[in-house]
Design a protein around this motif. Structure first.
Motif, PDB file in Angstrom:
ATOM      1  N   VAL A  92       0.595  -1.222  -0.073  1.00  0.00           N
ATOM      2  CA  VAL A  92       0.083  -0.100  -0.070  1.00  0.00           C
ATOM      3  C   VAL A  92       0.759   1.338   0.042  1.00  0.00           C
ATOM      4  O   VAL A  92       0.525   2.238  -0.724  1.00  0.00           O
ATOM      5  CB  VAL A  92      -0.825  -0.026   1.147  1.00  0.00           C
ATOM      6  CG1 VAL A  92      -1.788   1.375   1.492  1.00  0.00           C
ATOM      7  CG2 VAL A  92      -1.976  -1.284   0.853  1.00  0.00           C
ATOM      8  N   LYS A  95       2.479   1.731  -3.526  1.00  0.00           N
ATOM      9  CA  LYS A  95       1.458   2.338  -4.473  1.00  0.00           C
ATOM     10  C   LYS A  95       1.428   3.840  -4.116  1.00  0.00           C
ATOM     11  O   LYS A  95       1.264   4.713  -4.946  1.00  0.00           O
ATOM     12  CB  LYS A  95       0.197   1.554  -4.097  1.00  0.00           C
ATOM     13  CG  LYS A  95       0.189   0.139  -4.751  1.00  0.00           C
ATOM     14  CD  LYS A  95      -1.177  -0.329  -5.303  1.00  0.00           C
ATOM     15  CE  LYS A  95      -2.175  -0.400  -3.959  1.00  0.00           C
ATOM     16  NZ  LYS A  95      -3.496  -0.888  -4.592  1.00  0.00           N
ATOM     17  N   GLU A 132       2.911   6.423  -9.873  1.00  0.00           N
ATOM     18  CA  GLU A 132       2.877   6.056 -11.203  1.00  0.00           C
ATOM     19  C   GLU A 132       4.291   5.362 -11.652  1.00  0.00           C
ATOM     20  O   GLU A 132       4.190   4.970 -12.801  1.00  0.00           O
ATOM     21  CB  GLU A 132       2.742   7.252 -11.971  1.00  0.00           C
ATOM     22  CG  GLU A 132       3.633   8.253 -11.711  1.00  0.00           C
ATOM     23  CD  GLU A 132       3.421   9.179 -10.432  1.00  0.00           C
ATOM     24  OE1 GLU A 132       2.484   8.819  -9.778  1.00  0.00           O
ATOM     25  OE2 GLU A 132       4.247  10.422 -10.318  1.00  0.00           O
ATOM     26  N   SER A 179      -4.870 -17.307  -8.454  1.00  0.00           N
ATOM     27  CA  SER A 179      -5.212 -15.969  -8.037  1.00  0.00           C
ATOM     28  C   SER A 179      -6.059 -15.964  -6.592  1.00  0.00           C
ATOM     29  O   SER A 179      -6.781 -16.940  -6.597  1.00  0.00           O
ATOM     30  CB  SER A 179      -6.085 -15.164  -9.162  1.00  0.00           C
ATOM     31  OG  SER A 179      -5.188 -14.659 -10.128  1.00  0.00           O
ATOM     32  N   ALA A 212      -4.332 -18.347 -12.625  1.00  0.00           N
ATOM     33  CA  ALA A 212      -4.142 -16.759 -13.023  1.00  0.00           C
ATOM     34  C   ALA A 212      -3.729 -16.280 -14.074  1.00  0.00           C
ATOM     35  O   ALA A 212      -4.277 -15.461 -14.741  1.00  0.00           O
ATOM     36  CB  ALA A 212      -3.045 -16.439 -11.825  1.00  0.00           C
ATOM     37  N   GLU A 248      -8.785  -2.000   1.054  1.00  0.00           N
ATOM     38  CA  GLU A 248      -7.780  -1.101   1.192  1.00  0.00           C
ATOM     39  C   GLU A 248      -6.290  -1.284   0.650  1.00  0.00           C
ATOM     40  O   GLU A 248      -5.407  -0.512   0.399  1.00  0.00           O
ATOM     41  CB  GLU A 248      -7.738  -0.175   2.386  1.00  0.00           C
ATOM     42  CG  GLU A 248      -9.108   0.001   2.743  1.00  0.00           C
ATOM     43  CD  GLU A 248      -9.114   1.622   3.555  1.00  0.00           C
ATOM     44  OE1 GLU A 248      -8.076   2.273   3.787  1.00  0.00           O
ATOM     45  OE2 GLU A 248     -10.153   1.886   4.145  1.00  0.00           O
ATOM     46  N   VAL A 249      -6.142  -2.650   0.654  1.00  0.00           N
ATOM     47  CA  VAL A 249      -4.703  -3.055   0.131  1.00  0.00           C
ATOM     48  C   VAL A 249      -4.664  -2.953  -1.420  1.00  0.00           C
ATOM     49  O   VAL A 249      -3.887  -2.524  -1.885  1.00  0.00           O
ATOM     50  CB  VAL A 249      -4.150  -4.391   0.914  1.00  0.00           C
ATOM     51  CG1 VAL A 249      -2.879  -4.846   0.320  1.00  0.00           C
ATOM     52  CG2 VAL A 249      -4.292  -4.203   2.377  1.00  0.00           C
ATOM     53  N   SER A 250      -5.894  -3.859  -2.090  1.00  0.00           N
ATOM     54  CA  SER A 250      -5.647  -3.938  -3.395  1.00  0.00           C
ATOM     55  C   SER A 250      -6.492  -2.944  -4.117  1.00  0.00           C
ATOM     56  O   SER A 250      -5.937  -2.690  -5.246  1.00  0.00           O
ATOM     57  CB  SER A 250      -6.203  -4.982  -3.963  1.00  0.00           C
ATOM     58  OG  SER A 250      -7.599  -5.160  -3.495  1.00  0.00           O
ATOM     59  N   GLY A 251      -6.996  -2.008  -3.305  1.00  0.00           N
ATOM     60  CA  GLY A 251      -7.775  -1.002  -4.174  1.00  0.00           C
ATOM     61  C   GLY A 251      -9.054  -1.668  -5.113  1.00  0.00           C
ATOM     62  O   GLY A 251      -9.417  -0.814  -5.728  1.00  0.00           O
ATOM     63  N   TYR A 262      -7.792   6.678  -2.564  1.00  0.00           N
ATOM     64  CA  TYR A 262      -8.001   6.226  -3.878  1.00  0.00           C
ATOM     65  C   TYR A 262      -8.877   6.861  -4.880  1.00  0.00           C
ATOM     66  O   TYR A 262      -9.569   7.817  -4.268  1.00  0.00           O
ATOM     67  CB  TYR A 262      -8.699   4.739  -3.939  1.00  0.00           C
ATOM     68  CG  TYR A 262      -7.539   3.614  -3.427  1.00  0.00           C
ATOM     69  CD1 TYR A 262      -6.860   2.819  -4.524  1.00  0.00           C
ATOM     70  CD2 TYR A 262      -7.425   3.420  -1.844  1.00  0.00           C
ATOM     71  CE1 TYR A 262      -5.856   1.985  -3.956  1.00  0.00           C
ATOM     72  CE2 TYR A 262      -6.560   2.670  -1.487  1.00  0.00           C
ATOM     73  CZ  TYR A 262      -5.760   1.607  -2.479  1.00  0.00           C
ATOM     74  OH  TYR A 262      -4.693   0.768  -1.792  1.00  0.00           O
ATOM     75  N   ALA A 311     -12.623 -10.383  -6.863  1.00  0.00           N
ATOM     76  CA  ALA A 311     -11.598  -9.475  -6.644  1.00  0.00           C
ATOM     77  C   ALA A 311     -10.295  -9.940  -7.040  1.00  0.00           C
ATOM     78  O   ALA A 311      -9.337  -9.735  -6.396  1.00  0.00           O
ATOM     79  CB  ALA A 311     -11.676  -9.138  -5.183  1.00  0.00           C
ATOM     80  N   LEU A 312     -10.297 -10.537  -8.357  1.00  0.00           N
ATOM     81  CA  LEU A 312      -8.895 -10.739  -8.924  1.00  0.00           C
ATOM     82  C   LEU A 312      -8.761 -10.091 -10.035  1.00  0.00           C
ATOM     83  O   LEU A 312      -9.298  -9.793 -10.867  1.00  0.00           O
ATOM     84  CB  LEU A 312      -9.152 -12.542  -9.216  1.00  0.00           C
ATOM     85  CG  LEU A 312      -9.709 -13.239  -8.322  1.00  0.00           C
ATOM     86  CD1 LEU A 312     -10.082 -14.606  -9.025  1.00  0.00           C
ATOM     87  CD2 LEU A 312      -8.838 -13.282  -7.043  1.00  0.00           C
ATOM     88  N   ARG A 313      -7.191  -9.615 -10.115  1.00  0.00           N
ATOM     89  CA  ARG A 313      -6.902  -9.075 -11.495  1.00  0.00           C
ATOM     90  C   ARG A 313      -6.534 -10.047 -12.662  1.00  0.00           C
ATOM     91  O   ARG A 313      -6.697  -9.715 -13.459  1.00  0.00           O
ATOM     92  CB  ARG A 313      -5.420  -8.328 -10.999  1.00  0.00           C
ATOM     93  CG  ARG A 313      -5.531  -7.036 -10.436  1.00  0.00           C
ATOM     94  CD  ARG A 313      -4.215  -6.305 -10.737  1.00  0.00           C
ATOM     95  NE  ARG A 313      -4.215  -5.551 -11.770  1.00  0.00           N
ATOM     96  CZ  ARG A 313      -3.458  -4.667 -12.211  1.00  0.00           C
ATOM     97  NH1 ARG A 313      -2.422  -4.133 -11.206  1.00  0.00           N
ATOM     98  NH2 ARG A 313      -3.453  -4.167 -13.237  1.00  0.00           N
ATOM     99  N   LYS A 314      -6.291 -11.078 -12.151  1.00  0.00           N
ATOM    100  CA  LYS A 314      -6.007 -12.379 -13.241  1.00  0.00           C
ATOM    101  C   LYS A 314      -6.945 -13.658 -12.756  1.00  0.00           C
ATOM    102  O   LYS A 314      -6.953 -14.026 -11.960  1.00  0.00           O
ATOM    103  CB  LYS A 314      -4.634 -12.754 -12.838  1.00  0.00           C
ATOM    104  CG  LYS A 314      -3.594 -11.616 -13.527  1.00  0.00           C
ATOM    105  CD  LYS A 314      -2.208 -12.363 -13.188  1.00  0.00           C
ATOM    106  CE  LYS A 314      -1.005 -11.598 -13.654  1.00  0.00           C
ATOM    107  NZ  LYS A 314       0.430 -12.178 -13.378  1.00  0.00           N
ATOM    108  N   CYS A 329      -9.221   0.248  -8.624  1.00  0.00           N
ATOM    109  CA  CYS A 329      -8.947   1.752  -8.384  1.00  0.00           C
ATOM    110  C   CYS A 329      -7.585   2.010  -7.997  1.00  0.00           C
ATOM    111  O   CYS A 329      -6.970   1.289  -7.186  1.00  0.00           O
ATOM    112  CB  CYS A 329      -9.996   2.167  -7.176  1.00  0.00           C
ATOM    113  SG  CYS A 329     -11.530   1.802  -7.564  1.00  0.00           S
ATOM    114  N   ILE A 375      -4.467   4.288  -6.868  1.00  0.00           N
ATOM    115  CA  ILE A 375      -4.097   5.352  -5.570  1.00  0.00           C
ATOM    116  C   ILE A 375      -4.547   6.924  -6.391  1.00  0.00           C
ATOM    117  O   ILE A 375      -4.113   7.235  -7.570  1.00  0.00           O
ATOM    118  CB  ILE A 375      -2.628   5.429  -5.190  1.00  0.00           C
ATOM    119  CG1 ILE A 375      -2.270   4.148  -4.612  1.00  0.00           C
ATOM    120  CG2 ILE A 375      -2.032   6.655  -4.456  1.00  0.00           C
ATOM    121  CD1 ILE A 375      -2.839   4.047  -3.102  1.00  0.00           C
ATOM    122  N   SER A 388       2.518  11.588  -8.158  1.00  0.00           N
ATOM    123  CA  SER A 388       2.445  11.538  -6.639  1.00  0.00           C
ATOM    124  C   SER A 388       3.386  12.476  -5.868  1.00  0.00           C
ATOM    125  O   SER A 388       3.477  12.517  -4.789  1.00  0.00           O
ATOM    126  CB  SER A 388       2.917  10.103  -6.412  1.00  0.00           C
ATOM    127  OG  SER A 388       4.290   9.786  -6.934  1.00  0.00           O
TER     128      SER A 388
END
Lengths: 543, 543
Positions: free
Chosen positions: A310, A313, A318, A420, A500, B174-177, B199, B254-257, B285, B287, B360
Motif C-alpha cells: 500500500v 503504491k 505512477e 489468484s 491466474a 484498502e490493500v488491493s484497491g 484512492y 476481486a482478482l486481477r487475473k 481503483c 491510488i 504522486s
C-alpha cells in the motif's frame, strides 16, 4: 543506510528463458528468427532435459478420440496442396515425426498429428478452417508453443495449424503508439521493433523469444508488466480472427474508443484457440521508460508485505512497475541452488519483497524510491534492504526471484500451482499446504525418506497472483492426492482462480468448476457451441 | 518565460454538469443523494431549458411498437406487488406522468411508460426479468439517465427498470484497491468514498453527480481518465449481471487475473442494457494522485499538435493525464461566450492544446512539465503557453476547453458528432465539413442569412476522439442533409468509429454499419439472440 552494492555473480550465467513467475528451465533452445522468414527448423530445436514424454493418450487412457472427427485422407492433403505451397505443408514421414509441433515446451504432453499447415496469409487460414469444418477435421491452432497447460499441442491426430509464417509487422503509428501485426510475430521481435521507435510492448514474459503476439492474446497471458500497463483486455484495440467456419472477423482498427456494439474481440482474448484463430492484433503501446530501479527488501510478516505494498503504491505511484514477494522457504531453496552467490540480505527474514520502478526521469525515480524506503524503514515495516546500483546488480536482484522455480525442482521435482487469490488470503494457501503435508507425514527438509522437501510461496502481490511450488524428492501418488483437489478447493473457498495466467488448456479443463459457477460454465459452453458447433477447434481442452 | 498567471473570472460561476468532451448545460439539476437512501424525487428534478420534447413516436413515426410485446395489465401489476414494496413501484396516474423516467437528459426523446420498477436487490431484478421474459413485457434498464443517445428511456410503453435504489457500496479492499458496489451507486459517491481512502475511481465524467457506476459500465463510458487509466474493459474485474431470463451471472470476484474460460463480463461492458442488466461491479481503483498541473499552449498546425503529443508522452510519460486540443474556430466561439474573460493566450493560434499532469510528487511533476515546455518551445513546436499556478487558475484553463460545447450552441443550435478517427486523420473531418458547408453556400460567420456559423473541432487527442460541433443559427433540413450521412461516410472511409464514447442507443442504431462490418453486425445480432431471444431488453435500440 540501505543503499549497498550487490556482488555480481558468475554463477548465474546461462540464459534464462523464463516467465518471471513461472521459470521454464531449458538447456538449449533455438530462438526462431525474428519478424520475417522465421520458419522454425524443427530439426534443430532442443528441448528441456526431460526425456521425450509418453503419448498423451497413454498417460490419459480415459480420454477417447471423438468419433465424429474424420481421419486425415489423401483427398484432404490434395486439397491443402491447392491452397498452400509445398513449404507451407509438413507431413509426418520416416524422417519427420513432427515432434516440434506434437510436443509441448515442458515435455509433458505428446500428440500424434501427421500434418502441420503453416499458412502465410489470413485468407489461407480461412480456407483451411472452412474446409476442416466442412470435413470435420480437428485442428489445433499453434503459436510459439510455449504454453504451460498443454493447450497448444494435439491430443490425438488433430491437424496443427501453425501461425509461425504469418509473421509480418503490418503498421505502426508513431504518434498514437498503435501497433498492428500478424499473429505469428514473435513477442521479442515486436518489442525490439518498438524499442527502436521509443515504445514498449505493454506486456512481457520470459518466453518472449519464442512466443507469438497472437499466442499471448489467445491465452490472455499475464506476465510482468500487468501491474503497470494492465491486462490485454485493456491494451488490445482490435483483432483479426478466423472463425471455425472460415469467416474472417476484422476489427483491426486503430481506435482507442469505439462504442458501437458488443466488444466482440474480447471473447477471443483468452479463448485459447477454441472458438477462432487470431491472425492479426492491433495493440496500444506505451512510451518506453528510460529509468529502471530495483530494490530487494526484508520484512517480518505477510501483514508487513501488504502494508509495504500500500505504501509503495502511494509513494511510488505512477512509477511502480513490479511488486514481488517471496517467503523465506523459497529463498532457502534458492540459496542451495545459487550456492556461489551471496543472498542480497545477510540475515534471514520471514518474507522478502522485490520492488521495481520504471519512469521517464531517473533522478525523480531515485528520489521517490529513496524517500519511500526511508519511511518504510522508519515505520519498521522494512527491516533491511538493498537497491541495485547498475544494470548488473539489477539483474542479479531479479535472480533471487526468478530462480525460485528452478530451485524448487532441483531436489527431484515440483508440483506447481499458479493461482489468484484475494490479496489478504494470498499467503494462507502456502501455510495451509505446509500444514496439510506435515499432518500427512510427507514433509521434511532433511529426512530423505519423506517425499516433500518444502512448500514455498512467491508471486506478484500487485496482481494477487501466487505461485505455490511444492518441492519434492520424487513424484508420488500420495503427495498428489494430498495436494489435489485440496489446493483447488482451498482456492475456490476463497473465491480465487485456479489459473491466474496459464489458462486451462488440457491440464485444467476438468477443474474449471473450481473457479467458475455452473451458470458461467453453461454460458461458456453456449459460446463454444455458437462459434464452433462441430467442435473442430482445439478439442479435448478448455471446457 | 512561459509561466504566467491566469486571471480568475467571475463570469463562469454556474456549476457545470459537464462531461468534459460533451458539455450538457443544465440550469438546475438536483443531484440525488449519495450512496444510500438516494431515492430520486421525481417531482423536484429540473431539466434543461429546452421545452418538453415531442413523443419519440411522433418524431419517428416509422418506428412501430413490436406486436409481440404484451401490453401491461392489472395481473402484471399484481405480480410485481408480490415481489416489490409500494415504494419500489411507481405507476403513472393523474399526478404522476413519470416524466423523470420517460424523458432523456437532453430532452430529445420521450417515451410513454406507465410503470417504473425500482428494486433494491439483485434477486428482485431477477424475478422482474424472469416474469417479463415469460410474459413478453418489454423492459428498459435505467441508471442515472444521463446518456446522450436516447438509450436509457422507453420508446413506447416499455417498463422502466430503474437501478436507483440498488445503491450500496458492498466492499472495499484498502490493500488491493478493489471496490465492489451495486450498479446504482452514483459515480461521484463512489469517488468520494474512494477519496477518503486515498484512492480514485479510474474514470470520470461531467455527469458524475447523477450517473451510476452500473450505467457507465453498461455504456462503456470513456470520459476523462482514459488516457491515464485505460478503458473499463481493463479496469472492471467482475460483474454481477441478470440475464433477460432472470438468471444471475455472478463474476464479482476481486482478482486481477483469472484465466479460466471466456471473459463473459466483457460482453456486458458497453452492451447498453440489451442482453443483461448490470447489478454489481467490481473494479480496480488506483491510488489518488496528489499533484495536478494544467498548461494551455498555442501551436501553429495540426502537425504540431501531433508532435507535441509525442513529445509530451515521452517527457511527461507516466504523469500525463490529459491531452486535449482545440482549433481556433472553437476558441473564437468561446471568446464570444466568455466575453468577460481574457483568453489565456493573447495572440491567436490555429490550434491550442491543454495538457494535464497528475502524479504522486508535485515538485517532480513541476520539473518535468517545465522541462517539457521549455524544449517544446525551443523546438518551435509551441509558440506560446501558460501554466496554472493554483487550483482556481487550473479550473479556469479547463473552462476554455469545457465551454466549447455551450459556446457552440449559443448562437441557436448545434449539430454534434462524437467520433473516433486515426490520429493522423483526426482533424481532417473538420476541414472536410467546413469545405462542404461552404461549397453548399450554408456557412458564414457574420451573414445572418446563412444557417451555419462555424464548424469547430476539439477533443481528446490522447484517445483519438474528435468532437465536431457545427454551430448553427437555426436547425434546417438542408444543413442536416449536407452533414449526414456525409460525416458518417467520412469517418467510415478512415476506419473510424461513429460513436467514440456515447454509444448507439436509439439515435445511432441505424448507423452501426458505418463502423462495423456485416460480419460483425451478424455476430452482434447472434449474441443478442443468444441472450435475449424475445428481445424484451431495451428494444428499438443498439442493433
Amino acid at each position: 543506510m540501505i543503499r549497498a552494492s550487490i556482488r555480481a555473480s558468475s554463477r548465474v550465467s546461462s540464459r534464462l528463458l523464463a516467465c518471471k513467475n513461472c521459470y521454464v528451465p531449458v538447456s538449449q533452445r533455438i530462438t526462431s528468427a525474428l519478424v520475417s522468414g522465421s520458419a522454425v527448423n524443427n530439426n534443430i530445436r532442443f528441448y528441456s532435459d526431460k526425456p521425450q514424454p509418453k503419448l498423451t493418450v497413454e498417460n490419459y487412457p480415459n480420454i477417447k478420440r471423438l468419433e465424429s472427427f474424420k481421419k486425415l485422407g489423401k483427398e484432404d492433403l490434395d486439397y491443402f496442396k491447392t491452397i498452400l505451397s509445398q513449404q507451407e505443408i509438413l507431413e509426418a514421414n520416416e524422417n519427420e515425426d513432427l515432434a516440434f509441433y506434437n510436443e509441448d515446451w515442458m515435455r509433458k504432453y505428446r500428440g500424434q498429428s501427421k500434418l502441420v499447415l503453416r499458412p502465410k496469409t489470413t485468407e489461407q487460414v480461412s480456407k483451411i478452417l472452412k474446409y476442416c469444418n466442412e470435413q470435420n477435421l480437428a485442428v489445433v491452432p499453434q503459436g510459439g508453443n510455449t504454453g504451460l497447460v498443454g493447450g497448444s499441442v494435439p491430443v490425438f491426430d488433430e491437424i496443427v495449424l501453425s501461425l509461425t509464417q504469418l509473421n509480418k509487422i503490418r503498421e505502426f503509428d508513431e504518434v498514437s503508439g498503435i501497433l498492428k501485426c500478424d499473429a505469428g510475430v514473435i513477442l521479442e521481435a515486436a518489442d525490439m521493433f518498438l524499442a527502436e521507435r521509443g515504445y514498449i510492448f505493454p506486456m512481457d514474459l520470459g518466453a518472449k523469444g519464442s512466443c507469438h503476439v497472437g499466442g499471448i492474446v489467445a491465452t490472455n497471458a499475464g506476465g510482468l508488466r500487468l501491474l503497470r500497463y494492465g491486462s490485454l483486455h485493456g491494451t488490445v484495440l482490435g483483432l483479426e480472427v478466423v472463425l471455425p467456419n472460415g469467416e474472417i472477423v476484422n476489427s483491426m482498427n486503430a481506435l482507442r474508443k469505439d462504442n458501437t456494439g458488443y466488444d466482440l474481440k474480447q471473447l477471443f482474448i483468452g479463448s485459447e484457440g477454441t472458438i477462432g484463430v487470431v491472425t492479426g492484433v492491433s495493440i496500444l503501446c506505451p512510451i518506453r521508460p528510460n529509468a529502471f530501479n530495483v530494490s530487494f527488501l526484508g520484512v517480518e510478516s505477510y501483514e508487513a508485505v501488504q502494508k509495504v505494498f500500500v505504501q509503495a503504491k502511494k509513494e511510488l505511484g505512477e512509477i511502480l512497475s513490479a511488486f514481488e514477494f517471496m517467503d523465506l522457504k523459497s529463498q532457502n531453496l534458492t540459496k542451495i541452488h545459487l550456492a556461489d552467490m551471496d543472498h542480497p540480505l545477510a540475515d534471514d527474514h520471514p518474507f522478502y519483497i522485490l520492488i521495481e520502478t520504471s519512469g521517464s526521469k531517473k533522478e525523480h525515480d531515485d528520489a521517490k524510491l529513496e524517500a519511500f524506503l526511508e519511511s518504510a524503514m522508519e515505520d519498521g515495516l522494512v527491516v533491511d534492504g538493498v537497491v541495485a546500483q547498475d544494470e548488473t546488480e539489477l539483474k542479479n536482484l531479479w535472480q533471487w526471484r526468478e530462480m525460485i522455480p528452478e530451485s524448487s525442482q532441483a531436489g527431484g521435482g515440483v508440483y506447481k500451482y499458479d493461482v489468484s487469490l484475494p490479496l489478504k488470503d494470498l499467503y494462507s494457501l502456502v501455510d495451509a499446504a505446509n500444514a496439510r503435508l506435515e499432518e500427512h507425514g510427507l514433509l521434511s527438509i532433511d529426512d530423505e525418506s519423506k517425499p516433500v522437501i518444502s512448500a514455498v510461496g512467491y508471486g506478484h502481490v500487485g496482481d494477487g497472483n501466487l505461485h505455490l511450488n511444492v518441492a519434492v524428492r520424487r513424484y508420488t501418488k500420495e503427495v498428489e492426492k494430498c495436494l489435489e483437489p485440496f489446493v483447488y478447493e482451498f482456492v475456490s473457498s476463497k473465491n480465487g482462480s485456479i489459473s491466474a495466467e496459464h489458462g486451462l488448456g488440457f491440464q485444467k479443463k476438468n477443474y474449471i468448476g473450481y473457479s467458475k459457477s455452473e451458470q458461467e460454465i453453461k454460458m461458456i459452453k453456449q459460446l463454444k457451441n455458437l462459434y464452433d458447433s462441430n467442435t473442430i477447434l482445439n478439442p479435448y481442452k478448455y471446457v
